[in-house]
Design an enzyme around this catalytic site. Structure first.
Site, mmCIF file in Angstrom:
data_model
loop_
_atom_site.group_PDB
_atom_site.id
_atom_site.type_symbol
_atom_site.label_atom_id
_atom_site.label_comp_id
_atom_site.label_asym_id
_atom_site.label_seq_id
_atom_site.Cartn_x
_atom_site.Cartn_y
_atom_site.Cartn_z
ATOM 1 N N LYS A 66 -60.684 -20.325 -1.237
ATOM 2 C CA LYS A 66 -60.362 -19.121 -0.470
ATOM 3 C C LYS A 66 -60.158 -19.381 1.026
ATOM 4 O O LYS A 66 -59.370 -18.691 1.670
ATOM 5 C CB LYS A 66 -61.436 -18.056 -0.676
ATOM 6 C CG LYS A 66 -61.444 -17.476 -2.079
ATOM 7 C CD LYS A 66 -62.406 -16.306 -2.197
ATOM 8 C CE LYS A 66 -62.314 -15.675 -3.583
ATOM 9 N NZ LYS A 66 -63.134 -14.454 -3.702
ATOM 10 N N ASP A 103 -60.186 -8.895 -1.546
ATOM 11 C CA ASP A 103 -61.619 -8.850 -1.859
ATOM 12 C C ASP A 103 -62.346 -7.737 -1.103
ATOM 13 O O ASP A 103 -63.251 -7.097 -1.640
ATOM 14 C CB ASP A 103 -62.284 -10.188 -1.525
ATOM 15 C CG ASP A 103 -62.165 -11.196 -2.655
ATOM 16 O OD1 ASP A 103 -61.934 -10.774 -3.812
ATOM 17 O OD2 ASP A 103 -62.316 -12.406 -2.388
#
Length: 268
Positions: A66, A103
């Site tokens: 990420k 997210d």
């Protein structure tokens, strides 16, 4: 056939293909969504290769890529300087690859009706998911935030980066009193070390939120339920962030009116 995918290392546990294929089927789109293992050293080469595939629409990005993925894609939304991690790579109109983060929206969706302004919050972990969660919390004016992590300096740096007042603590069994406690790490996930916490200091109206979804009933959630605390499991965040990513990748909003059927399939 056009397609998208989720990449990570490991990736065999991912439920993202089931979620996206469910929505693709509901919409009748001639497309696919896959899970592809990508080792950290192969990330750059993988993205360069996919950029040359005209059928590829992009990918979701999970542990451990990420943060690293930011070095391989454009950042039109300035995610590097806000959240500092991405979980979605997509192809722009001119064909270049760009990154964004769903997210934060996915994390917030299940608890959007809560009033956490001024309330103490504890976040466990300091990786890419924790970054998105802390960014979201910084936008709603939460009270003191405790970040617990094996690397305390990394936890302290995140508090400073997101302008949050609070404390950084080494990861240990006891968690401090908080209105919301979030496991934003991979601890407790299948194949990862366990996360065993003492929740006795939490008030009776506390909420325990675990972003891990494999297994769905983590030790942390089981301990919280044993105390009668309200819980939020990892599927809630997974489906919510996937919905945002689906629209980016496939150009249509997913049908959310059958989320109960989707959840039943994911937990079967």
């Amino acid at each position: 056939m056009i397609y998208a995918e989720v990449i990570g290392d490991p990736i065999g546990h991912s439920k993202s293909p089931m979620i996206h294929r469910h929505w693709l089927g509901q919409l009748g789109l001639d497309a696919d969504y896959r899970a592809t293992p990508v080792a950290p050293d192969d990330l750059g080469a993988f993205l360069r290769d996919r950029a040359d595939d005209p059928e590829w629409r992009g990918c979701n990005v999970t542990v451990p890529h990420k943060v690293a993925a930011l070095d391989h894609v454009a950042d039109p939304g300035g995610v590097r300087h806000s959240i500092g991690a991405i979980n979605t790579v997509f192809r722009t109109e001119d064909g270049t690859l760009a990154g964004t983060n769903t997210d934060a929206a996915g994390f917030w969706s299940p608890i959007a009706e809560l009033d956490l302004a001024g309330q103490p919050v504890t976040v466990i972990g300091a990786g890419g998911a924790a970054r998105a969660i802390l960014w979201a919390l910084s936008r709603v004016g939460v009270g003191p935030v405790t970040v617990m992590n094996r690397n305390v300096l990394k936890a302290a740096a995140l508090l400073s980066q997101f302008g949050l007042k609070g404390q950084a603590l080494p990861l240990g069994p006891a968690v401090p009193p908080a209105a919301l406690t979030v496991n934003a790490s991979s601890l407790g996930m299948t194949g990862q070390p366990p996360l065993v916490l003492d929740l006795s200091a939490l008030p009776e109206d506390a909420i325990v939120y675990d972003i891990v979804y494999a297994p769905l009933e983590t030790d942390l959630l089981a301990a919280a339920r044993a105390r009668g605390l309200e819980t939020v499991d990892g599927l809630d965040m997974l489906v919510a962030q996937a919905a945002v990513a689906f629209e980016i990748l496939f150009g249509q909003a997913p049908p959310r009116d059958r989320d109960e059927d989707l959840r039943a399939a994911l937990t079967a």
